[in-house]
Design an enzyme around this catalytic site. Structure first.
Site, PDB file in Angstrom:
ATOM      1  N   LYS A   1       0.842  -1.198   0.000  1.00 54.74           N
ATOM      2  CA  LYS A   1       0.000   0.000   0.000  1.00 54.74           C
ATOM      3  C   LYS A   1       0.877   1.248   0.000  1.00 54.74           C
ATOM      4  O   LYS A   1       1.600   1.511   0.957  1.00 54.74           O
ATOM      5  CB  LYS A   1      -0.907   0.061   1.219  1.00 54.74           C
ATOM      6  CG  LYS A   1      -1.895   1.233   1.129  1.00 54.74           C
ATOM      7  CD  LYS A   1      -2.563   1.574   2.445  1.00 54.74           C
ATOM      8  CE  LYS A   1      -1.947   2.744   3.158  1.00 54.74           C
ATOM      9  NZ  LYS A   1      -2.001   4.039   2.483  1.00 54.74           N
TER      10      LYS A   1
ATOM     11  N   CYS B   1      13.415  10.451   7.292  1.00 54.46           N
ATOM     12  CA  CYS B   1      13.357   9.953   8.669  1.00 54.46           C
ATOM     13  C   CYS B   1      14.717  10.058   9.350  1.00 54.46           C
ATOM     14  O   CYS B   1      14.793  10.229  10.554  1.00 54.46           O
ATOM     15  CB  CYS B   1      12.847   8.521   8.697  1.00 54.46           C
ATOM     16  SG  CYS B   1      13.649   7.462   7.495  1.00 54.46           S
TER      17      CYS B   1
ATOM     18  N   GLU C   1      10.124  14.873  16.166  1.00 57.09           N
ATOM     19  CA  GLU C   1      10.436  14.833  14.744  1.00 57.09           C
ATOM     20  C   GLU C   1       9.527  15.816  14.001  1.00 57.09           C
ATOM     21  O   GLU C   1       8.301  15.726  14.081  1.00 57.09           O
ATOM     22  CB  GLU C   1      10.210  13.413  14.214  1.00 57.09           C
ATOM     23  CG  GLU C   1      10.663  13.247  12.773  1.00 57.09           C
ATOM     24  CD  GLU C   1      10.525  11.810  12.280  1.00 57.09           C
ATOM     25  OE1 GLU C   1       9.564  11.141  12.689  1.00 57.09           O
ATOM     26  OE2 GLU C   1      11.377  11.376  11.484  1.00 57.09           O
TER      27      GLU C   1
END
Lengths: 486, 285, 303
Positions: free
Chosen positions: A193, A301, A398
């Site tokens: 996905k 990330c 983050e």
């Protein structure tokens, strides 16, 4: 008469627009689900738009898969696994993966343009980084398919079965490659996905998979939102979940699969430290800082979002960094000279803006480059905060955008402690001319990837993945195979 | 008249009593009390984790050869006290032949992992030929603190099979001993104590698994949890592990010896560094 | 006043990572320079060229021909600039002076026992003074690479300072001969020494040694110029020389100057190309850009 020798030909020399040609790409108005090598309308009958974040224009309508659609995809993958893929020899499987890699290479330009249109990343990056790396990932793992007995000395390799894979929007095609290539090479079949804002290149990859003649059902691509992902995670006939995304969602997934046979690998968030010592090659370190935080609009990330600069060079480094930020071109992702493109979505832009507000409220000093932003689309100036400490929210959470926090340090012990002072442990950067210090630091930093005198480098042969709350498992290299073997 | 021994717990290289002041008796097959054993508490877990974290830096930085030497020393000491372990197992109702076999295997396991200490890194690391001017390698690093729930049966061997590969790889450990057969675990702590294993590297608690295992699983400073199947408790432990994404390994296979018992508790770290190619007139710059 | 060597204030040892420099340079090379900016850039390049002949077989005849070309690059195409300067040996300065009497094209002369620099300081000073007296506007000196590599940095510094004094009104370009310096760390150090000793320009190469003006070397020198400017507000010029023979490479150099130092350096007061064959390639590109037709060398004069 002689020509003139004027000392200045023009008052200013600026780059003319250099837009990448988009005529060669083919996009459908509406995309269906890719199940069993066929394009299937979703039983939900629902579609959602995918937009160009640089113009806010709709690019295509994408099918929204529900539980029944996911079930259909998993069944197709199971059947393909049982009847075809697990029966092929490693060499035969390798041939198919090689074929996909080659066909991707041939259509690299089209992929690059669509990736930039759909995700907002500059064409320079999609053309020079994302797409070539994605192709190379398939090439790398293709060669493993008939050599699995060398992949792990402790195990006799056996595939897992059906892998459910959920990928993020920051490197759409590259993440699809990171997931699909090792899964296939290890003998698994796949239900993947893509992220809801960036489905297009995965669907173009589906076209290639079809063209490559990969047996039906070996790779299925189901598009949709979070509920589609949840349907994959909760499907009882999935053997493996591979997820890249936020730590929060990673934890939800991990909880959901407890008590099931599903194995998991999670590539999650980070707040990585980038450490500059006073003896570092300063100008290259500044480039490393820029590449660390502004690459892909900071949607990385492993972004080097926590900068630590030794106090005796901090002033110089920050001054150089600010000056360098002024030479970054922010704007149209399709312009070949754009360094920083569009933020991937309105929601993400709002998140970034929220953190910039928090940073100001926390009393950190903000600096943003003076570039002008396009009037339409989602854009954010390269931003840095000075006067930051570990206690600031902007140094802990983050942000996933082009926002850097800068802290200074005095001693080695101090910076090691602060760098490790985070629930995350994905990556770290170290800049120093002293070799023995590099090895001391690289062993003490609790992070899965350490870049010494460089930053944000990726390669198919190089394992990637985190310590602590940055997730577990590795992707890439020989270590990336064990995630798909038992 | 026999001296009734109180088995203490092992934290940070000392043998304290449980801070809770609670004990439970261990009886032999006839129902006669053999010893009193500490009924450790969550606070003992906390203290053990602090000790394990403190010991982690020093232990993980010891040379691989040195760790191998210390492990081999453990095997020697264990071997030297074989008789005591066999007696203890038999006291707890294990047959002589089974007890002898278990102790023998225990020594074998420790020797096996002593040998791995300076080899697993070579087997599981890689130099990665990236397509740029960088030297890139992946090596293993210990995860940190490992919470270990020793199996109930084969109380000595099981503890050794889970704890020794953990420390072989440079981790430190907090171990919950077999609840039903705890005696050997504390005697094993005495072996560790006399084998140059630094204090805090292995910490051993006795008590109720149902009380101590959740404390381990929920502790935010423990990096991985290792156990054999634990029945109903397993799901709630796994849920707790998610809080800090503790790695959770449940070993179902009764054959518990192999390289993966070390490598499961290692992180793969990949390091990049530029390679400068400098030559004379033939250089590219 | 002649500057004196002071290592403590001058050089906080700056290291350079070559791979990082290569990556940065690759970024400049991916810049896409199209249409108007390309044409403007190419004209700038023409105007920054030091048209050069530095051969043992140079004669007044050869120098006169080159001086004419310097002023008449491609007369069939009006509106083109001339080059910045011609660059010759000291013995040819007088000839060039005469040939360029009514021109704004400057005369640069190499000196200091070019290209090796292996002579005494007295000879180097008189070499320089001769060229300046003959009418050179600019002096291109070479540093003593042997002394530099032997660690005698103060010798190198003092020599540059002495030559600067001997130059009088002429501007001084200091050639580092980077192809002999072996590392980018050395290129950076030599740049700092030259700048602090009084160089008006720093220049990569003599053209006699390979490799010459690679972008990596030029980038390293530009960073030295930038740091000095940021610290003192004083501008120093840059001249890559040798190996830049195509328009594309020249434009990449301009991109680099623009992005490192800014538009202020984009004039021939502060940036030059030392080249002998670049001009015609640039001319061909300009005509191609305007006409859309690929060009033949037969239509562009060689002098």
């Amino acid at each position: 008469m002689a020509n003139t020798n004027s000392s200045k030909i023009a008052p200013e020399w600026n780059y003319s627009p250099a837009p990448e040609n988009t005529h060669h790409i083919r996009l459908e108005k509406k995309y269906q689900l890719f199940i069993n090598n066929e394009w299937v309308a979703p039983s939900s009958k629902k579609y959602f738009p995918t937009t160009n974040p640089a113009t806010e224009e709709v690019l295509a309508e994408i099918a929204w898969a529900n539980d029944a659609d996911v079930d259909k995809a998993v069944k197709a993958a199971r059947k393909a696994y049982r009847e075809v893929w697990s029966k092929l020899s490693g060499a035969e499987k390798g041939r198919y993966i090689y074929r996909i890699a080659r066909m991707m290479q041939e259509r690299a330009r089209e992929f690059a343009v669509i990736e930039s249109l759909d995700s907002g990343k500059p064409i320079r990056e999609s053309r020079d980084v994302d797409i070539p790396l994605a192709c190379n990932h398939f090439f790398y793992y293709a060669g493993w398919a008939d050599k699995l007995e060398y992949a792990s000395p402790a195990k006799n390799p056996e595939s897992l079965g059906v892998a459910g894979q959920i990928i993020p929007w920051n490197f759409p095609l590259l993440m699809a490659a990171w997931k699909i290539a090792p899964a296939l090479a290890a003998g698994n079949t796949v239900v993947l996905k893509p992220a809801e804002t960036t489905s297009l290149t995965a669907l173009k990859l589906a076209e290639i998979i079809q063209d490559a003649g990969l047996p039906a059902g070996v790779v299925n691509i189901v598009t949709g939102h979070g509920d589609t992902g949840a349907a994959i995670v909760n499907h009882p006939d999935v053997d493996k979940i591979a997820f890249t995304g936020s730590t929060n969602v990673g934890k939800i997934i991990q909880r959901a699969i407890i008590g099931t046979r599903k194995k998991s690998t999670l590539e999650l968030g980070g707040k990585s430290a980038n450490i500059i010592f006073d003896d570092a090659p300063i100008d290259q370190a500044v480039e490393g800082i820029v590449n660390g935080i502004f690459f892909n609009q900071g949607h990385v990330c492993c972004a080097g979002s926590r900068l630590f600069v030794q106090e005796n060079v901090a002033e110089r480094v920050i001054q150089k960094l600010k000056s360098r930020m002024e030479s970054l071109y922010v704007g149209d992702p399709l312009d070949k000279n754009t360094d920083i493109g569009a933020i991937n979505s309105k929601e993400q832009l709002q998140t970034i803006q929220k953190y910039i507000r928090i940073g100001k409220e926390e009393g950190a000093e903000i600096y943003q480059s003076g570039c002008t932003l396009p009037s339409k689309g989602y854009f954010c100036r390269p931003t840095l905060f000075t006067g930051v400490s570990q206690s600031h929210v902007i140094a802990q959470e983050e942000i996933f955008g082009p926002v850097l926090t800068i802290q200074t340090f005095r001693t080695l012990d101090e910076v090691i402690q602060k760098a490790n002072n985070s629930p995350y442990g994905l990556a770290a950067g170290v800049w120093t001319d002293k070799g023995s210090r590099i090895f001391n630091l690289t062993t003490k930093l609790r992070a899965g990837v350490v870049w010494a005198n460089t930053y944000n480098k990726f390669d198919p042969v190089s394992p990637f993945g985190g310590y602590k709350e940055s997730g577990f498992g590795r992707e890439g290299g020989i270590h990336g195979l064990s995630a798909y073997l038992k | 008249m026999d001296i009734l021994k109180t088995y203490k717990i092992y934290i940070g290289g000392s043998f304290p009593r449980t801070e809770s002041g609670r004990y439970y008796p261990i009886a032999d097959a006839t129902g006669k009390t053999l010893a009193n054993v500490c009924l450790s508490s969550r606070k003992d877990v906390r203290n053990a984790v602090v000790a394990a974290r403190k010991a982690f830096g020093g232990w993980s930085e010891k040379t691989a050869f040195n760790r191998g030497q210390i492990l081999y020393r453990i095997a020697e000491m264990l071997d030297g006290r074989k008789g005591q372990f066999i007696d203890e197992l038999m006291d707890q109702g294990i047959s002589k032949s089974k007890a002898e076999k278990e102790v023998e295997q225990s020594v074998d396991r420790v020797v096996y992992y002593a040998g791995w200490a300076d080899k697993y890194q070579q087997v599981a690391s890689s130099v990665n030929p990236v397509s740029s001017s960088h030297f890139n390698f992946s090596a293993l690093e210990p995860m940190g603190i490992i919470g270990i729930i020793a199996p109930q049966e084969n109380s000595l061997l099981g503890l050794i099979e889970l704890a020794i590969p953990a420390i072989c790889g440079g981790n430190t450990a907090v171990v919950v001993a077999s609840e039903s057969y705890p005696l050997c675990s504390i005697t094993f702590a005495e072996v560790l104590h006399s084998s140059d294993v630094p204090g805090g590297v292995v910490n051993i608690l006795t008590g109720k698994v149902a009380e101590l295992a959740p404390a381990l699983a929920g502790h935010m400073d423990i990096n991985a949890l290792v156990s054999c199947p634990l029945g109903e408790l397993q799901t709630s432990l796994a849920l707790s592990c998610v809080e800090n994404l503790k790695r959770n390994f449940i070993y179902t296979d009764p054959n518990r010896q192999g390289l993966n018992f070390i490598t499961d508790l290692q992180e793969v770290k990949t390091t990049w560094h530029p390679i400068e190619s400098i030559g004379g007139a033939t250089s590219s710059y | 006043m002649r500057k004196s060597f002071d290592p403590t204030t001058m050089l906080s040892h700056i290291t350079v990572d070559k791979v990082g420099v290569e990556e940065r340079v690759a970024r400049f090379q991916t810049r896409s320079i199209k249409s108007e900016s390309k044409l403007q850039g190419l004209k700038m390049v023409l105007n920054m060229i030091d048209l050069t002949t530095l051969e043992g077989k140079d004669t007044p005849g050869k120098v006169q021909q080159m001086c004419y070309k310097a002023q008449h690059l491609h007369d069939v195409h009006p509106g083109l600039p001339c080059v910045a300067a011609v660059c010759v040996y000291p013995s040819m300065v007088g000839t060039a002076k005469k040939a360029l009497s009514n021109s704004s094209v400057k005369i640069a002369s190499v000196s200091t026992a070019f290209p090796s620099g292996q002579s005494t300081r007295e000879i180097k000073i008189s070499d320089t003074k001769f060229a300046a007296d003959e009418g050179a506007d600019e002096i291109d000196m070479v540093i003593s690479r042997g002394k530099f590599l032997a660690g005698e940095h103060s010798f190198v510094f003092d020599e540059i300072a002495a030559i600067k004094e001997a130059c009088g009104k002429a501007r001084l370009k200091v050639i580092l001969e980077t192809g002999e310096l072996s590392t980018l760390d050395n290129v950076r150090l030599a740049s700092d020494i030259a700048i602090h000793a009084g160089a008006d320009f720093i220049k990569t190469s003599t053209g006699k040694i390979q490799p010459a003006a690679t972008m990596q070397v030029t980038y390293t020198m530009l960073m030295a110029i930038k740091d000095y400017f940021d610290k003192t507000g004083i501008m120093v010029g840059m001249k890559p020389a040798g190996g830049i023979s195509t328009s594309k490479l020249a434009l990449h150099n301009l991109v680099m100057v623009k992005e490192v130092l800014g538009n202020a350096w984009l004039s021939n007061d502060w940036f030059r190309f030392g080249a002998s064959s670049l001009a015609n390639d640039v001319l061909m590109q300009i005509i191609k850009t305007e006409t859309g037709l690929y060009q033949s060398t037969d239509y562009f004069s060689i002098d």
